[in-house]
Design an enzyme around this catalytic site. Structure first.
Site, PDB file in Angstrom:
ATOM      1  NE  ARG A 224     -31.706  16.842 -98.649  1.00 33.58           N
ATOM      2  CZ  ARG A 224     -32.807  17.565 -98.561  1.00 33.58           C
ATOM      3  NH1 ARG A 224     -33.915  17.148 -99.159  1.00 33.58           N
ATOM      4  NH2 ARG A 224     -32.819  18.695 -97.885  1.00 33.58           N
ATOM      5  CG  HIS A 272     -35.791  18.298-104.925  1.00 34.17           C
ATOM      6  ND1 HIS A 272     -34.516  18.134-104.439  1.00 34.17           N
ATOM      7  CD2 HIS A 272     -36.595  18.359-103.823  1.00 34.17           C
ATOM      8  CE1 HIS A 272     -34.543  18.118-103.110  1.00 34.17           C
ATOM      9  NE2 HIS A 272     -35.801  18.260-102.725  1.00 34.17           N
TER      10      HIS A 272
END
Length: 311
Positions: A224, A272
């Site tokens: 993250r 991502h």
């Protein structure tokens, strides 16, 4: 039939799962579950990671739902909703192999100067190094870590794992608790972040920790973005205080087009996509099918979320 065998798949549209609704419903049937409307359901496959408020409202309206399957590995977006009055499962571990593969691929690219070469418009050697024999510290003890340990084995690296519960992890030199991360940092050539985002881990990698890493160390973040203080990382890369970074996640995300990180030859950024939809879809469908089958049989589910730990 055990609780959780009447399953609804929500929201109807749109959703952000890597597989489409029809595929997920087929996986429910393949696991032996019965599809139902939310009013009759005791289990739910929630397919939209971007709208936790809608999930909260749905559960308040339908408290009979006793099991919720999420489609992401990380569950930080749903934090306040995850309590112990129902069973929560995520996709943690399901996407581990593609994510570990991304770590290895981008790390090798970074070590061998590929980001710089990709930006060059002239024939000029870049500074490179070898992964063989490197000292790797992995923060996190889940599926990505286990898969990455296997992938790194041929390179003869020394691996230390930092995790909340420092239990023995096969294939590593030692496993330690988070309090020893700063002690390990000066002995680290590669720092890999593969841990959950919780209130305790926000900003884990800041200027203080970056200062303790060797000047030629690389940071790899497959977890993250908020685990890293972006401004501190940017300064460390710009000044040569850090060898480089490969990032699949950023804070903020998406990273703005004009951000300084985009211009750095020692920073490789992917949007991502360590486990893109085409790789993630069959893995998610397997998790859904298997967990429905386990629920039908009254067995322990895969990817159970601990409300106290937050993952």
């Amino acid at each position: 039939m055990a609780d959780g065998t009447r399953i609804c798949v929500l929201p109807a549209a749109p959703h952000s799962a890597p597989a489409d609704r029809d595929q997920i419903e087929d996986a429910v049937r393949a696991g032996g579950g019965t599809l139902s409307g939310v009013a009759d359901a005791d289990g739910m496959i929630w397919t939209d990671w971007s709208d936790p408020a809608a999930l909260g409202a749905t559960l308040r309206e339908h408290p009979q739902v006793r099991w919720v399957q999420l489609v992401t590995s990380g569950v930080d977006a749903f934090g306040p909703l995850i309590t112990d009055d129902r069973v929560w499962t995520s996709a943690k571990g399901a996407y581990a192999e593609p994510m570990a593969e991304w770590v290895l691929a981008t790390l090798l690219a970074g070590f061998r100067g590929v980001p710089g070469y990709a930006r060059d418009r002239r024939w000029e050697p870049q500074s490179t190094r070898s992964l063989f024999g490197a000292r790797v510290t992995i923060v996190g003890g889940g599926g990505v870590t286990s898969a990455l340990i296997r992938l790194l084995a041929p390179f003869g690296v020394t691996i230390d794992v930092v995790r909340r519960a420092p239990v023995n992890v096969p294939g590593v030199r030692r496993t330690v608790g988070p309090q020893l991360l700063e002690e390990l940092a000066p002995q680290t050539d590669v720092l890999v972040l593969a841990l959950a985002l919780t209130p305790e881990t926000v900003g884990l990698v800041d200027a203080r920790l970056l200062e303790r890493l060797p000047d030629d160390a690389w940071l790899v973040n497959v977890a993250r973005g908020a685990l890293v203080v972006t401004d501190d990382l940017t300064v460390a890369l710009e000044t040569g205080r850090l060898g480089g970074a490969v990032l699949d996640v950023t804070e903020p995300e998406p990273l703005p087009a004009g951000h300084r990180l985009w211009r750095l030859a020692n920073c490789l950024i992917t949007p991502h996509t360590s486990c893109p939809a085409e790789l993630a879809a069959p893995l998610l469908l397997r998790r859904v099918r298997d967990n429905v089958a386990r629920r039908v049989a009254g067995l322990q589910l895969d990817g159970v979320v601990d409300p106290r730990a937050g993952y």
